[in-house]
Design a protein around this motif. Structure first.
Motif, PDB file in Angstrom:
ATOM      1  N   ALA A 115      77.751 -38.403 -47.243  1.00  0.00           N
ATOM      2  CA  ALA A 115      76.576 -38.397 -48.124  1.00  0.00           C
ATOM      3  C   ALA A 115      76.278 -39.805 -48.650  1.00  0.00           C
ATOM      4  N   ARG A 116      77.335 -40.492 -49.006  1.00  0.00           N
ATOM      5  CA  ARG A 116      77.145 -41.832 -49.555  1.00  0.00           C
ATOM      6  C   ARG A 116      76.513 -42.753 -48.507  1.00  0.00           C
TER       7      ARG A 116
ATOM      8  N   HIS B 143      72.963 -41.881 -47.857  1.00  0.00           N
ATOM      9  CA  HIS B 143      72.095 -42.305 -48.962  1.00  0.00           C
ATOM     10  C   HIS B 143      71.739 -43.777 -48.820  1.00  0.00           C
ATOM     11  N   ARG B 144      72.703 -44.559 -48.335  1.00  0.00           N
ATOM     12  CA  ARG B 144      72.412 -45.988 -48.137  1.00  0.00           C
ATOM     13  C   ARG B 144      71.359 -46.172 -47.069  1.00  0.00           C
TER      14      ARG B 144
ATOM     15  N   PRO C  89      67.628 -43.440 -48.342  1.00  0.00           N
ATOM     16  CA  PRO C  89      67.665 -42.998 -49.734  1.00  0.00           C
ATOM     17  C   PRO C  89      66.641 -41.901 -50.013  1.00  0.00           C
ATOM     18  N   ASP C  90      65.607 -41.839 -49.230  1.00  0.00           N
ATOM     19  CA  ASP C  90      64.523 -40.894 -49.497  1.00  0.00           C
ATOM     20  C   ASP C  90      64.976 -39.434 -49.397  1.00  0.00           C
ATOM     21  N   CYS C  91      65.839 -39.153 -48.421  1.00  0.00           N
ATOM     22  CA  CYS C  91      66.207 -37.734 -48.219  1.00  0.00           C
ATOM     23  C   CYS C  91      67.036 -37.166 -49.375  1.00  0.00           C
ATOM     24  N   PHE C  92      67.460 -38.026 -50.305  1.00  0.00           N
ATOM     25  CA  PHE C  92      68.230 -37.501 -51.450  1.00  0.00           C
ATOM     26  C   PHE C  92      67.374 -37.360 -52.697  1.00  0.00           C
TER      27      PHE C  92
ATOM     28  N   CYS D  17      74.385 -44.706 -42.196  1.00  0.00           N
ATOM     29  CA  CYS D  17      73.745 -45.570 -43.193  1.00  0.00           C
ATOM     30  C   CYS D  17      72.529 -46.332 -42.579  1.00  0.00           C
TER      31      CYS D  17
END
Lengths: 54, 694
Positions: free
Chosen positions: A42-43, A46-47, A50-53, B320
């Protein structure tokens, strides 16, 4: 109240019931055995996106 | 029964002596024979004992140096005793024998006469072979005897006759005793006394002797056949017995397992038929399928592990996004440039001062010489020029380090790794996922198949299992049965061999010495006798205890306090007072001990039920004054005849007055010395009447 390292380690990446259940389901779906793996993915995701979170 | 007459001839100090005693009647049962010490009182006692029992009576005689029951010792003593018993003047007068004649009269007034004659050589040596014994029954004096019996058999016949008609010698010391011996006996342990008393009552010494005789008989018989002893036969028989026992055990086991084996065999055949109907391959097929299932499961497991590995490392980084990865790469590259630039600059800086110093030195050698200001100017200009060489930094140089923890090498590794991630496309992951899915699919299919197979052939597994179990059981049984049969065959031949040996040996034994078998039987009987002896004693304990209590009460002094005598089955004695306390816990005086022994003697004679006269030498012996009257009073209560042999310090004075109403007849022994030979004579009368006083 302070938290010691022992307590953190003993918690084994557990947070609350709902999150744990989600985590466990996710692990089960992908055959994961490490509880930290979903969080790690998840981390990174997110990097990258970022939009999907949001 | 009472003793009605005694005749002594050449016995000790008596050349001849006759005593006549009347039958006891209505409270009068005492015969008193008085003699001072050394006058021949005890000689009379010895005459009665030996006259009745001969050799067997020796232990009853206090004076004889008798010890133990050793037969040889006894014989020696008997011989010694008799050689001194012959009257001193007899040999000189040509008489080489002495005799004792006793006449007993029973309740029907029928007399029984016993006469013993002992013979000696001219020099006075006892001749045991010549010893005579004559018994005459009834008023007609009918002679009875062992007929043609000789030797020991003859002696046995008389012993038995006397035991039956008069008194067995084992009981003799309860009827004929020396008061002084009682005091010796009294010092023995009470339980030992009681045991001896009861054993005497039951004739157990005879049984014990019998057992001993059996054993020595057996020994002698066995010695006669040294080559083939019954021990060899016994050993062989024992061995055969053991072998037979083993054989029977094995045959029982065989009979046990043979039906089981047959049942198993049948089951095996049934199972084989049943399984054959399911098709030969079903089990093998199932086995294969299970193997495959295992393989698939393993493959799926491996796939999952790979997937997890990917997710932990590459996939996370890949997720990422390429832009982020690109910027990280660029950043790392720029930091690399920064590092190289800094390195170059600092290396140059370290050489700058040396360069400037060298330039300065060169300038001083110039002609014409430059001024200080000129030189300064040159050096400053050179320094500026050097500085300018490094600025501005290269285009893609980072301004600061964001990743100072990485060195050159590590940065390049990270960059390589990030580039690899670019290569990782969806196809590889998809392929992995597909393989996992395929394996899962195959596994499911196989499991369905197995379920179907099992449905078609129900319990086939169970049956297969049962069959293999039955097979191994059968094998085990077959092995055991085989072993049993072999062992039994071997045992059979061994038993056969033993039987042959036994027959052969028995034949030899029967020819060589039939007595060897008798020896074995004698041993067996001896064992039986031992068992009887062990069981017999307790049977009389209660009667003895009751009789002892009665006797003890009548004899004991009031202050003795003993209320009851209790005897347990081990013959352990308790002297209980009214409160039930065992007085044996306290020290008993010699007198009290003696009373106990007197009570035992009295109890045994009364329990025996024999109406035999009692002959007591020195009846008051070492009895203390307190108990003397008690003992005398007890003796007069007896229904049967009591002959008391008293010294001039015993039954005299107040003691005589105590029993006077019960005395039937009194004798007094007189003594005179003729040369060196003592001569005793007997006359009716007693001490007081002749003036003899204590």
């Amino acid at each position: 109240m302070s938290i010691s390292l022992v307590e953190v380690a003993g918690a084994n990446f557990r947070t609350d019931y709902d999150s744990d259940k989600l985590n466990t389901d996710f692990m089960g779906r992908l055959g994961m055995r490490k509880r930290y793996l979903p969080a790690r993915l998840a981390r990174f995701m997110h990097r990258g996106a970022p939009d999907c979170f949001v | 029964m009472h003793l009605s007459h005694i005749t002594l001839r050449d016995w000790k100090a008596y050349t001849t002596a006759n005593f006549d005693f009347p039958a006891p009647a209505s409270g009068r049962n005492i015969v008193l024979i008085g003699a001072p010490n050394g006058y021949g009182k005890t000689s009379l006692f010895e005459a009665i004992v030996l006259g009745m029992f001969g050799r067997d009576g020796l232990p009853l005689i206090a004076r004889s140096p008798f010890s133990g029951t050793d037969k040889e010792r006894l014989a020696t003593s008997y011989k010694n005793f008799l050689e001194k018993a012959l009257h001193g003047g007899a040999t000189a007068a040509g008489r080489t024998s002495c005799s004792v004649k006793l006449i007993f009269t029973d309740d029907n007034d029928e007399p029984l006469e016993i006469q013993r004659i002992w013979h000696f050589s001219d020099s006075g040596a006892y001749r045991p072979q010549d010893e005579e014994i004559h018994i005459y029954e009834g008023s007609t004096r009918k002679a009875v005897g062992p007929g043609a019996l000789q030797g020991n058999d003859r002696a046995d016949w008389f012993r038995e006759y006397i035991a039956e008609n008069l008194l067995p010698f084992t009981l003799a010391h309860f009827f004929m005793f020396d008061g002084e011996q009682v005091s010796v006996l009294a010092e023995r342990e009470m339980s030992a006394q009681v045991r001896a008393g009861i054993e005497g009552l039951l004739g157990i010494p005879v049984l014990k002797q019998l057992a001993k005789d059996f054993r020595s008989y057996a020994e002698v018989r066995r010695k006669e056949s040294p080559n083939v002893s019954d021990k060899t036969i016994e050993k062989l028989e024992l061995e055969r017995h053991t072998l037979t026992f083993e054989y029977d055990k094995k045959s029982t086991r065989l009979a046990e397992i043979e039906p089981s084996r047959a049942a198993l065999k049948e089951e095996q055949e049934h199972l084989i038929r049943e399984l054959a109907s399911f098709g030969a391959g079903s089990q093998a097929l199932l086995q294969e399928q299970f193997e495959q299932i295992k393989n698939y499961e393993r493959a799926i497991e491996d796939g999952n592990a790979q997937l997890e590995d990917l997710m932990m490392k590459d996939l996370a980084l890949a997720l990422c996004g390429q832009p982020l990865r690109k910027s990280v790469k660029a950043r790392l590259l720029s930091e690399g440039v920064l590092e190289r630039w800094e390195n170059g600059k600092s290396q140059g800086d370290s050489n700058l001062e040396r360069f400037l110093a060298s330039v300065d030195a060169g300038m001083q050698e110039l002609d014409p010489a430059l001024t200080g200001g000129q030189r300064e100017g040159v050096l400053h200009s050179a320094r500026s020029a050097w500085e300018k060489l490094w600025y501005p930094p290269p285009d893609n140089c980072a301004e600061v380090y964001l990743h100072p923890y990485l060195n050159e090498l590590e940065r390049s590794k990270v960059i390589d790794r990030l580039e690899e991630l670019d290569e990782l496309g969806a196809p590889a992951i998809v392929e992995l996922l597909a393989s996992i899915a395929a394996n899962e699919e195959a596994l499911k299919r196989l499991q369905d198949e197995v379920t179907r197979t099992e449905a078609v052939a129900p319990h086939v597994d169970t049956k297969r299992e049962r069959l293999s179990h039955v097979g191994s059981e059968l094998q085990r049984f077959d092995q055991e049965i085989g072993a049993l049969r072999r062992e039994m065959a071997s045992l059979e031949s061994q038993i056969g061999q033993k039987n042959t040996d036994l027959t052969k040996l028995s034949g030899q034994l029967d020819q060589a010495a039939p007595s060897a078998r008798r020896a074995a039987r004698a041993n067996k009987v001896a064992m039986m006798v031992d068992q009887i002896v062990a069981k017999a004693v307790p049977s009389q304990i209660d009667a003895i205890a009751a009789a002892m209590t009665t006797a003890h009460r009548s004899m004991a002094h009031k202050k003795d306090l003993v209320e009851r005598i209790a005897i347990d089955e081990n013959c352990d004695v308790k002297l209980l007072n009214a409160a039930g306390v065992d007085l044996r816990g306290y020290d008993l005086s010699a007198g009290e001990k003696q009373i106990f022994t007197q009570a035992l003697i009295s109890a045994v004679s009364s329990v025996s039920g024999r109406g035999f006269p009692m002959v007591v030498d020195t009846p008051l012996g070492r009895l203390d004054i307190e108990h003397r009257k008690g003992v005398l009073n007890h003796l007069v209560q007896r229904e049967h005849q009591v002959i008391l042999l008293s010294t001039n310090t015993e039954v005299v004075g107040e003691y005589l007055r105590e029993i006077a109403p019960h005395v039937q007849k009194k004798y007094l022994v007189h003594f005179e010395r003729v040369g060196d030979i003592g001569q005793s004579t007997v006359r009716p009368g007693y001490f007081e009447e002749t003036g003899g006083q204590a």
